[in-house]
Design an enzyme around this catalytic site. Sequence first.
Site, PDB file in Angstrom:
ATOM      1  N   GLY A 132     -35.494 -18.602 -27.143  1.00  0.00           N
ATOM      2  CA  GLY A 132     -34.828 -17.665 -26.250  1.00  0.00           C
ATOM      3  C   GLY A 132     -33.388 -17.435 -26.653  1.00  0.00           C
ATOM      4  CB  ALA A 133     -30.663 -15.767 -24.797  1.00  0.00           C
ATOM      5  CB  ALA A 134     -29.784 -20.953 -24.824  1.00  0.00           C
ATOM      6  CG  ASN A 148     -30.643 -29.699 -16.935  1.00  0.00           C
ATOM      7  OD1 ASN A 148     -30.899 -30.889 -16.757  1.00  0.00           O
ATOM      8  ND2 ASN A 148     -29.442 -29.268 -17.274  1.00  0.00           N
ATOM      9  CG  ASN A 160     -23.422 -23.637 -20.958  1.00  0.00           C
ATOM     10  OD1 ASN A 160     -23.988 -24.541 -21.566  1.00  0.00           O
ATOM     11  ND2 ASN A 160     -23.877 -22.398 -20.943  1.00  0.00           N
ATOM     12  CG  ASP A 182     -27.341 -17.558 -19.522  1.00  0.00           C
ATOM     13  OD1 ASP A 182     -27.155 -18.562 -18.830  1.00  0.00           O
ATOM     14  OD2 ASP A 182     -27.369 -16.410 -19.045  1.00  0.00           O
ATOM     15  CD  GLU A 202     -24.238 -17.373 -16.222  1.00  0.00           C
ATOM     16  OE1 GLU A 202     -24.638 -18.549 -16.174  1.00  0.00           O
ATOM     17  OE2 GLU A 202     -23.309 -17.000 -16.976  1.00  0.00           O
ATOM     18  CG  ASP A 203     -28.702 -17.074 -14.907  1.00  0.00           C
ATOM     19  OD1 ASP A 203     -28.617 -17.724 -15.971  1.00  0.00           O
ATOM     20  OD2 ASP A 203     -28.492 -17.570 -13.799  1.00  0.00           O
ATOM     21  CE  LYS A 250     -20.616 -19.655 -16.178  1.00  0.00           C
ATOM     22  NZ  LYS A 250     -21.763 -19.077 -16.876  1.00  0.00           N
ATOM     23  CE1 TYR A 309      -4.166   1.359  -0.293  1.00  0.00           C
ATOM     24  CE2 TYR A 309      -3.632   2.580   1.705  1.00  0.00           C
ATOM     25  CZ  TYR A 309      -4.458   2.361   0.614  1.00  0.00           C
ATOM     26  OH  TYR A 309      -5.555   3.135   0.421  1.00  0.00           O
TER      27      TYR A 309
END
Length: 559
Positions: A267-269, A357, A389, A233, A207-208, A165, A110
Amino acid sequence: MNLTGNVAQARTFLVSQHLKPLSKHHVHVRATTPSRPSRSRTGSVTCRASNVANEGDQDDEDEGKRFREMSLDYHRVQSGFILGGATTAGKLSVVPTRRLSNQQELSLAYSPGVAHCCTDIAEDPDKVNEYTARGNLVAVISNGTAVLGLGAIGPLASKPVMEGKAVLFKKFAGIDAIDLEVDERDPSKLADIVCALEPTVGAVNLEDIKAPECFQVEEECRARMNIPVFHDDQHGTAIVVAAAVKNALVVVEKRVEDIKVVCNGAGAAAIACLNLLVTMGARRENILVCDSSGVVHSEREGLTAQKAAFATSGPARTLEEAFEGADVCLGLSVAGAFTPAMLERMAERPVVMALSNPIPEIMPDLAMETRPDAVIATGRSDFPNQINNVCAFPYMFRGALDCRAACINEEMKLAATRAIAELAKEPRSTSEGCPSLSPRRLHQRRKSDGSEKDLAALAKGGLPSHTSLTRLTRHDSRANNSSYGDMSSMGGDESEDLTFGPTYIIPKPFDDRLLVRVSTAVAAAAIDSGVSTIPLDLVSYASSLKDMYVMKQGPDGGR
């Protein structure tokens, strides 16, 4: 917003399903789009499922409750569990990487010593990666609007997932990650928040975040930031799905250019999977997409831009009609959406990807009973061909960070897809763990087996192929891997045959070869496509990845 009802329903569902050996008789849910009534086995399955449910299997319910308590205990503060010198809850802790035990070290860490680093970085911003952790730091960012199968449970409730994650980044690729849960639903404002973090991290994992907002957030961040931004995703799923489809087509002897694809879910996936399949050679006109309103067709109004790109002008209007003659069906939707009658309408030697899932669109045993000629994959670890993934995202970021890529582009995603697909074709045993080799022993082995020549060829040849990296990632059966603990159960049953074929088209998540193969492929693609911002010697890079000790048992990921 009141989330109590959704959370209560989700909790009941999770308790009822976790750790249960589900079979074809446990679940049958109607398809997401209307189809003709079936008088065949579909009706009988529904009846049997109802009977099983009405019987109230107390053992399964008790096991689900036990698993819930195990999960909660795993995350709670545990007496006697000491991490970093303090008892803590959750899965993450900040651990110093430099010694700090006296006044001199304090002055270096520091003030006043740290000021010299600051002035150097002010003069040369690239030195931030030399003096700080930024070059190996990823932000895992969510607003909690589409968390697992739980829906919009909010940023606070999403934190255990984002912590998880971050743990995966560390354990699989040695990447430090910090979870950031942001209370912002407006996509433009969320993008502003993410972009403002660029000085802090070397890359961003979104994410999500629910669709279609996730498309806007990623697009804006990619346009404004000079570091990789990756919505896992979408793209992590797409990479692993594309690798599985690529290998499945080899098994069934079909070409990607010739296949008809039906995708349930928009959807996105799903959109990302289809886009990557198109990049690999699938023809857009041969793809049918279904959502909760049926087939996405050109006469429908109010389609998002992402759905409109796959709108068909053909006659099919229901999911069952879309299955007619399909070579590949891709499920990114809801449990039980696929029926035996639908699979019976598919072409010979079909590929079935039921990825909902924890309960797939159709249970694998029912799918196999209906179509014995099919190659079947799910998102579950208790069946062959798990689409996970974790086979992609840690190594996408490892390669991107190490060459300081300005973005993750299509070339890098394709390189990862190819690398993952090729690994499954190379024989290995689930009982193999991660090799623990000293540098001297590793050098001796490379010198004797020709791996050094492979590395040199790789450096000159651009994108790595499986032939040039096979020896670099193979195991040394003589190596002492006891320091990793017993990992055989993590990759599957010890008796499981991991020979390329209908039941093994994708590597297992704990296949440690992924680190070298995929990361190097990604870095090489970044260099070849011009998005790497520093020179990277692929010979030295592949060698350093081989030496990495990232899957050691313990909370610090081996550091």
